[in-house]
Design an enzyme around this catalytic site. Sequence first.
Site, PDB file in Angstrom:
ATOM      1  N   LYS A   1     -10.110  -1.071 -14.006  1.00  0.00           N
ATOM      2  CA  LYS A   1      -9.898  -2.477 -14.449  1.00  0.00           C
ATOM      3  C   LYS A   1     -11.256  -3.145 -14.463  1.00  0.00           C
ATOM      4  O   LYS A   1     -11.881  -2.904 -13.497  1.00  0.00           O
ATOM      5  CB  LYS A   1      -8.901  -3.097 -13.592  1.00  0.00           C
TER       6      LYS A   1
ATOM      7  N   SER B   1      -1.611  -8.151 -14.830  1.00  0.00           N
ATOM      8  CA  SER B   1      -2.757  -8.293 -15.556  1.00  0.00           C
ATOM      9  C   SER B   1      -3.495  -6.905 -15.798  1.00  0.00           C
ATOM     10  O   SER B   1      -4.331  -6.674 -16.599  1.00  0.00           O
ATOM     11  CB  SER B   1      -3.830  -9.270 -14.892  1.00  0.00           C
TER      12      SER B   1
ATOM     13  N   SER C   1       0.539  -7.392 -10.588  1.00  0.00           N
ATOM     14  CA  SER C   1      -0.301  -7.059 -11.682  1.00  0.00           C
ATOM     15  C   SER C   1      -0.533  -5.440 -11.757  1.00  0.00           C
ATOM     16  O   SER C   1      -1.181  -4.836 -12.773  1.00  0.00           O
ATOM     17  CB  SER C   1      -1.621  -7.651 -11.626  1.00  0.00           C
TER      18      SER C   1
HETATM   19  N1  GLN Z   1       1.231 -12.599 -13.032  1.00  0.00           N
HETATM   20  C1  GLN Z   1       0.906 -13.119 -11.747  1.00  0.00           C
HETATM   21  C2  GLN Z   1      -0.295 -14.284 -12.177  1.00  0.00           C
HETATM   22  O1  GLN Z   1      -0.415 -14.601 -13.141  1.00  0.00           O
HETATM   23  C3  GLN Z   1       0.090 -11.890 -11.010  1.00  0.00           C
HETATM   24  C4  GLN Z   1      -1.287 -11.473 -11.689  1.00  0.00           C
HETATM   25  C5  GLN Z   1      -1.885 -10.499 -10.387  1.00  0.00           C
HETATM   26  O2  GLN Z   1      -1.247  -9.822  -9.561  1.00  0.00           O
HETATM   27  N2  GLN Z   1      -3.288 -10.400 -10.898  1.00  0.00           N
HETATM   28  O3  GLN Z   1      -0.664 -14.628 -11.092  1.00  0.00           O
END
Ligand code: GLN
Length: 485
Positions: free
Chosen positions: A75, A152, A176
């Site tokens: 990532k 994400s 994420s």
């Molecule tokens: N969807 C969650 C957020 O927007 C989790 C994002 C993540 O785990 N990086 O914060």
Amino acid sequence: MPHTLTITQAHKKLKTKAISSEELTSACIKQIENVDDKLNAVVHRNFELAIEKAKEVDKKGTFDHTLTGIPYLAKDVYCEKGVPTTACSNILRNKDYVAPFDSTTTQRLKAVGAISIGKTNTDEFTMGASTESSCYGVTTCPWDTSRVAGGSSGGSAAAVAADECTFALGTDTGGSIRQPAGFCGCIGLRSTYGRTSRYGVMSMASSLDSIGSLAKSVEDIALLLSTIAGKDPLDATTSSVPVPDYLVKLNGDIKGITVGIPKEYFPDELDPEVREAIENAIETLKKLGVKTKEISLPHTKYAVPTYYIICPSEVCSNMARFDGIRYGHTAKAGDLIEYYFNARSEGFGDEVKRRIMIGTYALSAGYYDAYYRQAQKVRTLIKQDFEKAFEEVDVIAGPVSPTPAFKIGAHTDDPVAMYLEDVFSVSQALAGIPALSIPCGFSKDKLPIAIQIMGPQWGEERVLNVGYSFQKEAWPEGIPKPEIA
Ligand code: GLN
């Protein structure tokens, strides 16, 4: 088709010289070239260097570690020495930022001879649940390219599901890893907070961020965890709890264990196809000899609001370093204040700005007690819900997300609707416990649906063993693959 192999399958072939690392790496590269214009999962390509490395390990020819010669994608928040790293944000992309050092995780993978072939798409600084806030544009779901891959770590999930790599690295702050793995039909683990090192991975919310992998089998996830986990002198929050050989510990025997089914994870609004797939998966677990027990995690309803106070509060502090001087995009300005203003206004996208504003508000002198301190208290209650539950059950099972992959653009004008996608994935992060996401079925539109297996702190072994037993029973031929159209 070596790019479709799992790590353990590929290792056997490398060891017996049935394939070479160069062939395996080239097959993944070819797959990226064939399908990534539809997916947009890979945002940076290290192909030449990867082939060079593959040739080196082939020449050595010993394949001592199971990960030697195995190609992966990381990532775009993992720093890798000499490789562009942008967190999919214009604030770093405009500056052509190249990391001058390695994250502990990529360093540990490098040390055993795994091969980095590039970087994957993510929501900007990992803020989102759909990869739509990336400055490189959205990653699509390999099962239906009119839908999101989740987020994400959407790029990593789509890349693994589409066989663009043998495994990928992701991060999970509030879902994420688990949610995109679920949307794309691969496997992802969020580990106990402090199990893996955050060093060299760009932070979103430091008390929630967890580093982990996405892969094609539970065996691979176990192997990767044993390789990357453990104490790191460069991250004071890592623990010295010993790291077992998680792969060896997978015995596939889950007879007699108790699986807790939290009633709060099956609300009336739950998508009926998700409900059915999870119920079927629980039946499969019962067939394998587990007992089930209905439990309650009573503070679940406060998880999303609590997360969306604590997370932005930490975000606003972590984003402060991107001021156009220490890090980030250079702007034109008359004075220093104007400089900060322009660099950050031009460099950050809407979601990052929204969270900086929410966090700054929640931490401000007049509101700290009402919001931030209150959220921290509720966080403790959520953690205690799990502690109490784990006195009675060995693991907890429920859905990862309330729906399968949604359409691109479905929530872009409604941030609260996007935040509600996280309803089942933020509690584990607030409590710091491990949770595995594994495909358990498909909707009638052929979209993957995943079950989440949660364990107590340091309970990765148990969680992985349940996932492993389930995988063997549910997908004896391996997890189904998408046809990318
Ligand atoms: N969807 C969650 C957020 O927007 C989790 C994002 C993540 O785990 N990086 O914060």
